[in-house]
Design a protein around this motif. Structure first.
Motif, PDB file in Angstrom:
ATOM      1  N   THR A 162      22.598 -73.213 -24.928  1.00 31.57           N
ATOM      2  CA  THR A 162      21.145 -73.045 -24.831  1.00 31.57           C
ATOM      3  C   THR A 162      20.403 -73.834 -25.910  1.00 31.57           C
ATOM      4  N   GLY A 163      21.127 -74.599 -26.698  1.00 35.28           N
ATOM      5  CA  GLY A 163      20.539 -75.316 -27.826  1.00 35.28           C
ATOM      6  C   GLY A 163      20.848 -74.657 -29.153  1.00 35.28           C
ATOM      7  N   GLY A 164      21.294 -73.417 -29.106  1.00 31.04           N
ATOM      8  CA  GLY A 164      21.712 -72.705 -30.311  1.00 31.04           C
ATOM      9  C   GLY A 164      23.217 -72.816 -30.477  1.00 31.04           C
ATOM     10  N   CYS A 165      23.766 -71.946 -31.316  1.00 29.58           N
ATOM     11  CA  CYS A 165      25.210 -71.975 -31.517  1.00 29.58           C
ATOM     12  C   CYS A 165      25.707 -70.633 -32.047  1.00 29.58           C
ATOM     13  N   TRP A 166      27.018 -70.511 -32.028  1.00 32.29           N
ATOM     14  CA  TRP A 166      27.700 -69.399 -32.662  1.00 32.29           C
ATOM     15  C   TRP A 166      28.212 -69.896 -34.005  1.00 32.29           C
ATOM     16  N   LEU A 167      27.893 -69.165 -35.067  1.00 31.20           N
ATOM     17  CA  LEU A 167      28.409 -69.449 -36.399  1.00 31.20           C
ATOM     18  C   LEU A 167      29.477 -68.404 -36.694  1.00 31.20           C
ATOM     19  N   THR A 168      30.685 -68.871 -36.993  1.00 27.27           N
ATOM     20  CA  THR A 168      31.770 -67.958 -37.342  1.00 27.27           C
ATOM     21  C   THR A 168      32.295 -68.317 -38.722  1.00 27.27           C
ATOM     22  N   LEU A 169      32.392 -67.315 -39.569  1.00 29.49           N
ATOM     23  CA  LEU A 169      33.030 -67.446 -40.879  1.00 29.49           C
ATOM     24  C   LEU A 169      34.288 -66.600 -40.850  1.00 29.49           C
ATOM     25  N   GLY A 219      50.794 -62.368 -41.911  1.00 27.48           N
ATOM     26  CA  GLY A 219      50.711 -61.193 -42.764  1.00 27.48           C
ATOM     27  C   GLY A 219      49.573 -61.210 -43.763  1.00 27.48           C
ATOM     28  N   ARG A 220      48.730 -62.214 -43.713  1.00 24.65           N
ATOM     29  CA  ARG A 220      47.554 -62.239 -44.575  1.00 24.65           C
ATOM     30  C   ARG A 220      46.441 -61.422 -43.912  1.00 24.65           C
ATOM     31  N   VAL A 221      45.295 -61.389 -44.520  1.00 27.25           N
ATOM     32  CA  VAL A 221      44.179 -60.603 -44.020  1.00 27.25           C
ATOM     33  C   VAL A 221      42.989 -61.529 -43.791  1.00 27.25           C
ATOM     34  N   ALA A 222      42.354 -61.390 -42.636  1.00 27.51           N
ATOM     35  CA  ALA A 222      41.190 -62.211 -42.304  1.00 27.51           C
ATOM     36  C   ALA A 222      39.964 -61.323 -42.166  1.00 27.51           C
ATOM     37  N   LEU A 223      38.904 -61.750 -42.808  1.00 29.23           N
ATOM     38  CA  LEU A 223      37.591 -61.130 -42.687  1.00 29.23           C
ATOM     39  C   LEU A 223      36.739 -62.112 -41.899  1.00 29.23           C
ATOM     40  N   SER A 224      36.232 -61.686 -40.736  1.00 29.77           N
ATOM     41  CA  SER A 224      35.483 -62.599 -39.869  1.00 29.77           C
ATOM     42  C   SER A 224      34.104 -62.050 -39.541  1.00 29.77           C
ATOM     43  N   PHE A 225      33.153 -62.957 -39.524  1.00 31.82           N
ATOM     44  CA  PHE A 225      31.789 -62.671 -39.094  1.00 31.82           C
ATOM     45  C   PHE A 225      31.423 -63.677 -38.017  1.00 31.82           C
ATOM     46  N   ARG A 226      30.733 -63.218 -36.997  1.00 30.82           N
ATOM     47  CA  ARG A 226      30.246 -64.105 -35.938  1.00 30.82           C
ATOM     48  C   ARG A 226      28.763 -63.828 -35.737  1.00 30.82           C
ATOM     49  N   LEU A 227      27.984 -64.882 -35.783  1.00 31.35           N
ATOM     50  CA  LEU A 227      26.537 -64.759 -35.745  1.00 31.35           C
ATOM     51  C   LEU A 227      25.972 -65.714 -34.704  1.00 31.35           C
TER      52      LEU A 227
END
Length: 167
Positions: A108-115, A12-20
Motif C-alpha cells: 500500500t506504500g507503507g511497510c512492515w518494520l521488524t526488529l 538455543g538462543r533467545v530472540a526478542l521481536s517487534f513488528r510494526l
C-alpha cells in the motif's frame, strides 16, 4: 503497537521481536533506523552507523545512561555490521548480540518494520523489551511527524511491568 515476542531460536538462543506496521515507505523508515539525527532521540546508545558490511561499530553510553544508571562516561562496547541491503535489511552485532532490522513493503506504500534482537539469556530479553518498545514508539512518532515530547527512558519504565517474566 503490539508487545514484543520472546522466543527460542533454533540454536538455543533467545530472540526478542517487534513488528510494526508503518504507513511510510521503506526508504523513509530506513533513514529513521540508520541516521544519527533520528537515532539520538530513541536508540539506547551513541553510535554512528557505517552501512558497510564488516565495518566496526562503537556503541558509547548516552548522557541519560550516565545520569540514570551511573555508567562511566568512557564505557563503550563494540560491534560489527553483518549485512546491509538499503531500505530492506540492516543487521549487526552489538557485543555478542545480534540486531536484525527488516523492512518489507506492505503493498500500500507503507511497510512492515521488524526488529529481532537475539541474545544468549532469556532474562536479558525481558530486560531489553521495554526499552525497545519505547524506542519504537519514538520511531513511529518520528515517521508520523509528531513531536516527541516524552522521554523514551521514562516510557520504558512505564512499560517494564508488561515485560516481566511470569513465575
Amino acid at each position: 503497537m503490539d508487545n514484543g515476542i520472546i522466543s527460542l531460536t533454533y540454536d538455543g538462543r533467545v530472540a526478542l521481536s517487534f513488528r510494526l506496521a508503518v504507513p511510510q515507505s521503506p526508504d523513509k523508515v530506513w533513514k529513521v533506523i540508520t541516521q544519527r539525527e533520528f537515532l539520538e532521540a530513541w536508540f539506547p546508545a551513541d553510535v554512528e552507523f557505517d552501512l558497510t558490511p564488516g565495518a566496526d561499530l562503537l556503541f558509547k553510553v548516552t548522557p541519560e545512561q550516565i545520569k540514570r544508571y551511573g555508567l562511566p562516561a568512557d564505557h563503550a562496547t563494540r560491534g560489527t555490521v553483518i549485512s546491509v541491503r538499503p531500505n530492506h535489511i540492516f543487521e549487526y552485532l552489538w557485543d555478542a548480540e545480534t540486531l536484525h532490522w527488516e523492512l518489507v513493503p506492505d503493498g500500500t506504500g507503507g511497510c512492515w518494520l521488524t526488529l529481532t534482537h537475539t541474545m544468549e539469556e532469556e532474562e536479558s530479553a525481558y530486560a531489553h523489551a521495554a526499552g525497545w518498545h519505547a524506542g519504537l514508539e519514538v520511531v513511529a512518532a518520528q515517521l508520523d511527524g509528531r513531536e516527541v515530547d516524552w522521554s523514551p527512558w521514562d516510557r520504558a519504565d512505564e512499560l517494564a511491568p508488561q515485560y516481566q517474566k511470569s513465575a
